[in-house]
Design a protein around this motif. Sequence first.
Motif, PDB file in Angstrom:
ATOM      1  N   ALA A 162      13.431   9.328  -2.290  1.00  0.00           N
ATOM      2  CA  ALA A 162      12.008   9.191  -2.583  1.00  0.00           C
ATOM      3  C   ALA A 162      11.257   9.088  -1.259  1.00  0.00           C
ATOM      4  O   ALA A 162      11.570   8.227  -0.432  1.00  0.00           O
ATOM      5  CB  ALA A 162      11.755   7.962  -3.443  1.00  0.00           C
ATOM      6  N   ILE A 163      10.292   9.959  -1.067  1.00  0.00           N
ATOM      7  CA  ILE A 163       9.457   9.929   0.131  1.00  0.00           C
ATOM      8  C   ILE A 163       8.162   9.225  -0.240  1.00  0.00           C
ATOM      9  O   ILE A 163       7.482   9.614  -1.188  1.00  0.00           O
ATOM     10  CB  ILE A 163       9.183  11.349   0.665  1.00  0.00           C
ATOM     11  CG1 ILE A 163      10.491  12.117   0.874  1.00  0.00           C
ATOM     12  CG2 ILE A 163       8.355  11.290   1.936  1.00  0.00           C
ATOM     13  CD1 ILE A 163      11.463  11.469   1.838  1.00  0.00           C
ATOM     14  N   ILE A 164       7.857   8.190   0.515  1.00  0.00           N
ATOM     15  CA  ILE A 164       6.675   7.376   0.232  1.00  0.00           C
ATOM     16  C   ILE A 164       5.808   7.304   1.476  1.00  0.00           C
ATOM     17  O   ILE A 164       6.255   7.626   2.575  1.00  0.00           O
ATOM     18  CB  ILE A 164       7.083   5.960  -0.238  1.00  0.00           C
ATOM     19  CG1 ILE A 164       7.869   5.227   0.852  1.00  0.00           C
ATOM     20  CG2 ILE A 164       7.893   6.033  -1.528  1.00  0.00           C
ATOM     21  CD1 ILE A 164       8.179   3.770   0.529  1.00  0.00           C
ATOM     22  N   CYS A 165       4.565   6.878   1.292  1.00  0.00           N
ATOM     23  CA  CYS A 165       3.687   6.749   2.451  1.00  0.00           C
ATOM     24  C   CYS A 165       2.712   5.598   2.263  1.00  0.00           C
ATOM     25  O   CYS A 165       2.435   5.167   1.148  1.00  0.00           O
ATOM     26  CB  CYS A 165       2.929   8.045   2.712  1.00  0.00           C
ATOM     27  SG  CYS A 165       1.572   8.334   1.588  1.00  0.00           S
ATOM     28  N   GLN A 166       2.226   5.148   3.399  1.00  0.00           N
ATOM     29  CA  GLN A 166       1.149   4.169   3.463  1.00  0.00           C
ATOM     30  C   GLN A 166       0.242   4.674   4.573  1.00  0.00           C
ATOM     31  O   GLN A 166       0.629   4.641   5.744  1.00  0.00           O
ATOM     32  CB  GLN A 166       1.677   2.770   3.785  1.00  0.00           C
ATOM     33  CG  GLN A 166       0.571   1.762   3.929  1.00  0.00           C
ATOM     34  CD  GLN A 166       0.904   0.682   4.938  1.00  0.00           C
ATOM     35  OE1 GLN A 166       1.531   0.937   5.948  1.00  0.00           O
ATOM     36  NE2 GLN A 166       0.437  -0.519   4.656  1.00  0.00           N
ATOM     37  N   GLN A 167      -0.892   5.195   4.215  1.00  0.00           N
ATOM     38  CA  GLN A 167      -1.790   5.861   5.155  1.00  0.00           C
ATOM     39  C   GLN A 167      -1.011   6.944   5.894  1.00  0.00           C
ATOM     40  O   GLN A 167      -0.580   7.892   5.266  1.00  0.00           O
ATOM     41  CB  GLN A 167      -2.462   4.851   6.066  1.00  0.00           C
ATOM     42  CG  GLN A 167      -3.353   3.897   5.314  1.00  0.00           C
ATOM     43  CD  GLN A 167      -4.005   2.870   6.202  1.00  0.00           C
ATOM     44  OE1 GLN A 167      -4.014   2.980   7.416  1.00  0.00           O
ATOM     45  NE2 GLN A 167      -4.582   1.858   5.602  1.00  0.00           N
ATOM     46  N   ASP A 168      -0.808   6.814   7.206  1.00  0.00           N
ATOM     47  CA  ASP A 168      -0.087   7.839   7.964  1.00  0.00           C
ATOM     48  C   ASP A 168       1.390   7.510   8.174  1.00  0.00           C
ATOM     49  O   ASP A 168       2.095   8.275   8.832  1.00  0.00           O
ATOM     50  CB  ASP A 168      -0.749   8.048   9.333  1.00  0.00           C
ATOM     51  CG  ASP A 168      -2.121   8.690   9.208  1.00  0.00           C
ATOM     52  OD1 ASP A 168      -2.349   9.390   8.199  1.00  0.00           O
ATOM     53  OD2 ASP A 168      -2.956   8.496  10.109  1.00  0.00           O
ATOM     54  N   ASP A 169       1.847   6.391   7.641  1.00  0.00           N
ATOM     55  CA  ASP A 169       3.245   5.998   7.800  1.00  0.00           C
ATOM     56  C   ASP A 169       4.086   6.558   6.661  1.00  0.00           C
ATOM     57  O   ASP A 169       3.782   6.339   5.488  1.00  0.00           O
ATOM     58  CB  ASP A 169       3.386   4.473   7.826  1.00  0.00           C
ATOM     59  CG  ASP A 169       2.741   3.856   9.051  1.00  0.00           C
ATOM     60  OD1 ASP A 169       2.687   4.532  10.097  1.00  0.00           O
ATOM     61  OD2 ASP A 169       2.288   2.700   8.954  1.00  0.00           O
ATOM     62  N   ILE A 170       5.160   7.267   7.022  1.00  0.00           N
ATOM     63  CA  ILE A 170       6.075   7.847   6.051  1.00  0.00           C
ATOM     64  C   ILE A 170       7.339   7.000   6.023  1.00  0.00           C
ATOM     65  O   ILE A 170       7.821   6.538   7.056  1.00  0.00           O
ATOM     66  CB  ILE A 170       6.442   9.300   6.453  1.00  0.00           C
ATOM     67  CG1 ILE A 170       5.196  10.165   6.538  1.00  0.00           C
ATOM     68  CG2 ILE A 170       7.468   9.887   5.495  1.00  0.00           C
ATOM     69  CD1 ILE A 170       4.502  10.394   5.229  1.00  0.00           C
ATOM     70  N   GLY A 191       0.776  -1.226   0.000  1.00  0.00           N
ATOM     71  CA  GLY A 191       0.000   0.000   0.000  1.00  0.00           C
ATOM     72  C   GLY A 191       0.812   1.283   0.000  1.00  0.00           C
ATOM     73  O   GLY A 191       0.248   2.371   0.116  1.00  0.00           O
ATOM     74  N   TYR A 192       2.131   1.195  -0.142  1.00  0.00           N
ATOM     75  CA  TYR A 192       2.953   2.413  -0.186  1.00  0.00           C
ATOM     76  C   TYR A 192       2.819   3.080  -1.542  1.00  0.00           C
ATOM     77  O   TYR A 192       2.680   2.407  -2.567  1.00  0.00           O
ATOM     78  CB  TYR A 192       4.425   2.086   0.072  1.00  0.00           C
ATOM     79  CG  TYR A 192       4.738   1.897   1.534  1.00  0.00           C
ATOM     80  CD1 TYR A 192       5.078   2.967   2.345  1.00  0.00           C
ATOM     81  CD2 TYR A 192       4.681   0.635   2.115  1.00  0.00           C
ATOM     82  CE1 TYR A 192       5.358   2.787   3.691  1.00  0.00           C
ATOM     83  CE2 TYR A 192       4.959   0.449   3.457  1.00  0.00           C
ATOM     84  CZ  TYR A 192       5.296   1.527   4.236  1.00  0.00           C
ATOM     85  OH  TYR A 192       5.570   1.363   5.560  1.00  0.00           O
ATOM     86  N   ARG A 193       2.880   4.416  -1.525  1.00  0.00           N
ATOM     87  CA  ARG A 193       2.827   5.179  -2.769  1.00  0.00           C
ATOM     88  C   ARG A 193       3.843   6.315  -2.704  1.00  0.00           C
ATOM     89  O   ARG A 193       4.208   6.784  -1.627  1.00  0.00           O
ATOM     90  CB  ARG A 193       1.429   5.725  -3.023  1.00  0.00           C
ATOM     91  CG  ARG A 193       0.948   6.703  -1.977  1.00  0.00           C
ATOM     92  CD  ARG A 193      -0.513   7.119  -2.225  1.00  0.00           C
ATOM     93  NE  ARG A 193      -0.970   7.987  -1.181  1.00  0.00           N
ATOM     94  CZ  ARG A 193      -0.854   9.304  -1.195  1.00  0.00           C
ATOM     95  NH1 ARG A 193      -0.321   9.909  -2.221  1.00  0.00           N
ATOM     96  NH2 ARG A 193      -1.303  10.032  -0.185  1.00  0.00           N
TER      97      ARG A 193
END
Length: 85
Positions: free
Chosen positions: A56-64, A41-43
């Motif tokens: 590259a900064i990625i996230c999954q919901q509130d997780d960075i 689910g990371y984008r």
Amino acid sequence: MTQVAYQINERRNKGTLSHDEHWDLTTADQKLALYDLHRFGYRLLFVRHLLTGPVAIICQQDDIAAIYADGEVDLRPKIHLRDMH
């Protein structure tokens, strides 16, 4: 206005890059790492250029998380994102 403040202001006034433009700024190793994390689910949020290379900064919901130029993933980077609202 100091030169640094002027440069930051100029960068911010250029507008935001599209997802594809950020994707094009990543290294092959970063792309492979993000492919692996995408299934969780990371984008990709954005890419920042440092002296050590692109991050590259990625996230999954509130997780960075961060992916460094060599593909190393840091699931607990010491970064704070400013509120965009």
